[in-house]
Design an enzyme around this catalytic site. Structure first.
Site, mmCIF file in Angstrom:
data_model
loop_
_atom_site.group_PDB
_atom_site.id
_atom_site.type_symbol
_atom_site.label_atom_id
_atom_site.label_comp_id
_atom_site.label_asym_id
_atom_site.label_seq_id
_atom_site.Cartn_x
_atom_site.Cartn_y
_atom_site.Cartn_z
ATOM 1 N N ASP A 17 0.860 -1.167 0.000
ATOM 2 C CA ASP A 17 0.000 0.000 0.000
ATOM 3 C C ASP A 17 0.909 1.234 0.000
ATOM 4 O O ASP A 17 2.107 1.136 0.318
ATOM 5 C CB ASP A 17 -0.898 -0.024 1.231
ATOM 6 C CG ASP A 17 -1.803 1.185 1.324
ATOM 7 O OD1 ASP A 17 -2.386 1.564 0.304
ATOM 8 O OD2 ASP A 17 -1.906 1.759 2.427
ATOM 9 N N ASP A 19 -0.092 5.109 1.020
ATOM 10 C CA ASP A 19 -0.266 6.094 2.091
ATOM 11 C C ASP A 19 -0.177 5.436 3.464
ATOM 12 O O ASP A 19 -0.946 4.529 3.777
ATOM 13 C CB ASP A 19 -1.620 6.795 1.950
ATOM 14 C CG ASP A 19 -1.789 7.453 0.591
ATOM 15 O OD1 ASP A 19 -0.877 8.184 0.184
ATOM 16 O OD2 ASP A 19 -2.820 7.210 -0.065
ATOM 17 N N GLY A 65 -7.892 3.414 3.164
ATOM 18 C CA GLY A 65 -7.650 2.265 2.307
ATOM 19 C C GLY A 65 -8.718 1.996 1.270
ATOM 20 O O GLY A 65 -8.505 1.212 0.347
ATOM 21 N N SER A 143 -5.423 5.151 -4.373
ATOM 22 C CA SER A 143 -5.211 6.555 -4.710
ATOM 23 C C SER A 143 -5.245 6.809 -6.218
ATOM 24 O O SER A 143 -4.751 6.012 -7.005
ATOM 25 C CB SER A 143 -3.862 7.023 -4.152
ATOM 26 O OG SER A 143 -3.593 8.351 -4.548
ATOM 27 N N ASN A 145 -3.785 9.538 -7.068
ATOM 28 C CA ASN A 145 -2.608 10.403 -7.127
ATOM 29 C C ASN A 145 -1.311 9.628 -6.940
ATOM 30 O O ASN A 145 -0.276 10.209 -6.645
ATOM 31 C CB ASN A 145 -2.720 11.474 -6.036
ATOM 32 C CG ASN A 145 -4.030 12.233 -6.116
ATOM 33 O OD1 ASN A 145 -4.386 12.759 -7.155
ATOM 34 N ND2 ASN A 145 -4.766 12.266 -5.024
#
Length: 248
Positions: A17, A19, A65, A143, A145
């Protein structure tokens, strides 16, 4: 002196993952969610209805998440609020699920542009050690981004595959806590789930790793949710990925 990975011998791939696991952007997302929801709740009324979004509890339980629109739906449902779905083209000012999601994303992008992105030093060391050991690495994130974040953090070259929200949307993959995005990452790396380790800080992500029957699910506890990560299905919980390294 090289770093040795403290992982089961059968693990040949790592699925990360973004972030909160690799980059210090989870707090950015939490702040953007709080700003978005608090303004919305104030417009809805007073008293309990306007109770502010809790950047720790609400963030961890409802939005962390998950794909952004799923997070909006989960939080609004928890508050007993129904909004029109709208469409992905809705403006950030629209009182729709997609409008709130767009507003949150605009805030995140503004915060990243103004403050930049920092990676966790322990995660960078672990990534380098995994690559040196010949393990395939993939980025698996909800995300939109992701490209901008990993570029800003200097991590783009670390991954052999990326499954982000754009890929998930294109392929029609269900978001976390469904295992689909992690399974797609394993497929792109050419490994079986049982031979891959999932690294997640979100309860939804840990649940996805467990549902996909991956060989190892590592919960990364940055905010004191270790017990919840274990209860959700993490095989082990660490405060930092550097804990999974030993010098030799």
């Amino acid at each position: 002196m090289s770093a040795h990975l403290r992982l089961p011998a059968r693990i040949t791939a790592c699925l990360f993952d973004l972030d909160g696991v690799l980059t210090r952007t989870a707090e950015v997302h939490a702040a953007a969610w709080k700003q978005t929801f608090d303004a919305f709740l104030r417009r809805r009324g007073a008293g309990e209805l306007a109770r502010p979004f809790d950047a720790d509890r609400d963030y961890g339980e409802y939005v962390d998440g998950r794909p952004r629109v799923d997070g909006v739906r989960a939080f609004l449902d928890a508050r007993g609020i129904t909004l029109p779905e709208g469409t992905p083209e809705d403006a950030a000012s629209a009182e729709t699920v997609h409008g709130l999601a767009r507003r949150k994303n605009e805030l995140v992008r503004a915060l990243i542009a103004s403050d930049g992105v920092k990676a966790y030093e322990g995660s960078v060391r672990f990534l380098a050690a995994a690559r040196d050991a010949g393990l395939a690495c993939a980025l698996v994130t909800s995300s939109e981004n992701a490209t901008a974040v990993v570029d800003a953090a200097g991590l783009a070259h670390m991954f052999a595959a990326t499954v982000d929200s754009t890929v998930a949307h294109t392929l029609g993959l269900a978001g976390k806590p469904a295992p689909d995005v992690f399974l797609e990452a394993a497929r792109r790396l050419g490994v079986e789930p049982a031979d891959a380790a999932v690294f997640e800080d979100a309860l939804a992500g840990v649940a996805a790793g467990r549902a996909g029957a991956f060989g190892l699910v590592v919960g990364v506890d940055r905010v004191g949710r270790g017990a919840e990560l274990r209860a959700t299905g993490a095989d082990i919980v660490v405060d930092d990925l550097a804990e999974l390294l030993s010098e030799r």
